[in-house]
Design a protein around this motif. Sequence first.
Motif, PDB file in Angstrom:
ATOM      1  N   GLY A  21      42.965  48.916  23.770  1.00 25.85           N
ATOM      2  CA  GLY A  21      42.793  47.985  22.656  1.00 25.85           C
ATOM      3  C   GLY A  21      41.851  46.842  22.994  1.00 25.85           C
ATOM      4  N   ARG A  22      41.953  46.326  24.209  1.00 28.65           N
ATOM      5  CA  ARG A  22      41.056  45.245  24.634  1.00 28.65           C
ATOM      6  C   ARG A  22      39.627  45.743  24.823  1.00 28.65           C
ATOM      7  N   ALA A  23      39.488  46.954  25.347  1.00 25.65           N
ATOM      8  CA  ALA A  23      38.146  47.508  25.559  1.00 25.65           C
ATOM      9  C   ALA A  23      37.417  47.700  24.238  1.00 25.65           C
ATOM     10  N   LYS A  24      38.185  47.996  23.195  1.00 25.90           N
ATOM     11  CA  LYS A  24      37.591  48.221  21.872  1.00 25.90           C
ATOM     12  C   LYS A  24      36.834  46.988  21.379  1.00 25.90           C
ATOM     13  N   THR A  26      35.271  44.681  23.305  1.00 27.40           N
ATOM     14  CA  THR A  26      34.339  44.110  24.287  1.00 27.40           C
ATOM     15  C   THR A  26      33.136  45.017  24.491  1.00 27.40           C
ATOM     16  N   GLU A  27      32.190  44.509  25.254  1.00 22.55           N
ATOM     17  CA  GLU A  27      30.992  45.266  25.616  1.00 22.55           C
ATOM     18  C   GLU A  27      30.635  44.965  27.060  1.00 22.55           C
ATOM     19  N   GLY A  28      29.736  45.737  27.588  1.00 17.60           N
ATOM     20  CA  GLY A  28      29.178  45.477  28.911  1.00 17.60           C
ATOM     21  C   GLY A  28      30.211  45.574  30.021  1.00 17.60           C
ATOM     22  N   ILE A  29      30.137  44.606  30.958  1.00 17.01           N
ATOM     23  CA  ILE A  29      30.990  44.631  32.146  1.00 17.01           C
ATOM     24  C   ILE A  29      32.464  44.485  31.782  1.00 17.01           C
ATOM     25  N   GLN A  30      32.767  43.710  30.743  1.00 15.28           N
ATOM     26  CA  GLN A  30      34.164  43.576  30.315  1.00 15.28           C
ATOM     27  C   GLN A  30      34.718  44.915  29.850  1.00 15.28           C
ATOM     28  N   TRP A  31      33.916  45.688  29.140  1.00 18.60           N
ATOM     29  CA  TRP A  31      34.352  47.006  28.690  1.00 18.60           C
ATOM     30  C   TRP A  31      34.691  47.879  29.892  1.00 18.60           C
ATOM     31  N   TRP A  32      33.825  47.846  30.908  1.00 15.08           N
ATOM     32  CA  TRP A  32      34.068  48.658  32.107  1.00 15.08           C
ATOM     33  C   TRP A  32      35.335  48.213  32.834  1.00 15.08           C
ATOM     34  N   TRP A  34      38.058  46.759  31.444  1.00  9.31           N
ATOM     35  CA  TRP A  34      39.200  47.218  30.668  1.00  9.31           C
ATOM     36  C   TRP A  34      39.377  48.724  30.794  1.00  9.31           C
ATOM     37  N   MET A  35      38.291  49.462  30.825  1.00  7.57           N
ATOM     38  CA  MET A  35      38.402  50.913  30.984  1.00  7.57           C
ATOM     39  C   MET A  35      38.897  51.276  32.384  1.00  7.57           C
ATOM     40  N   GLY A  36      38.530  50.469  33.385  1.00 10.45           N
ATOM     41  CA  GLY A  36      39.078  50.661  34.725  1.00 10.45           C
ATOM     42  C   GLY A  36      40.590  50.483  34.720  1.00 10.45           C
ATOM     43  N   GLY A  37      41.057  49.445  34.026  1.00 11.26           N
ATOM     44  CA  GLY A  37      42.498  49.236  33.882  1.00 11.26           C
ATOM     45  C   GLY A  37      43.157  50.391  33.157  1.00 11.26           C
TER      46      GLY A  37
END
Length: 107
Positions: A21-24, A26-32, A34-37
């Motif tokens: 939900g958080r990755a949705k 965001t963009e860039g490094i933040q997206w990565w 959240w996707m790592g989490g």
Amino acid sequence: MNWIILIVAGLCEVGFTFCLGRAKATEGIQWWCWMGGFIVFTVLSMGLLAKATQTLPLGTAYPVWTGIGAVGTVLMGILVFHEPATLWRLFFITTLIASIVGLKTVS
């Protein structure tokens, strides 16, 4: 002990949906990040589920695991992501919780 492992596995499922939900949003490094989490929580959730099913019946463990994830995700959606808390949503979440408790009771 395996019931505790199963509960933690279900909470990890809530963790990976939170990260998704958080990755949705965001963009860039933040997206990565959240996707790592998301990946970490997914691996933990599946691994703990596999561990719990070594002694718990699969027909009980899997529905309990998904139920914890479903209830936790809906509650998180309401509390964190400000999704609507309608009477019917709360009614069906309550019936899902009752079903999870019922499965635990008869197993």
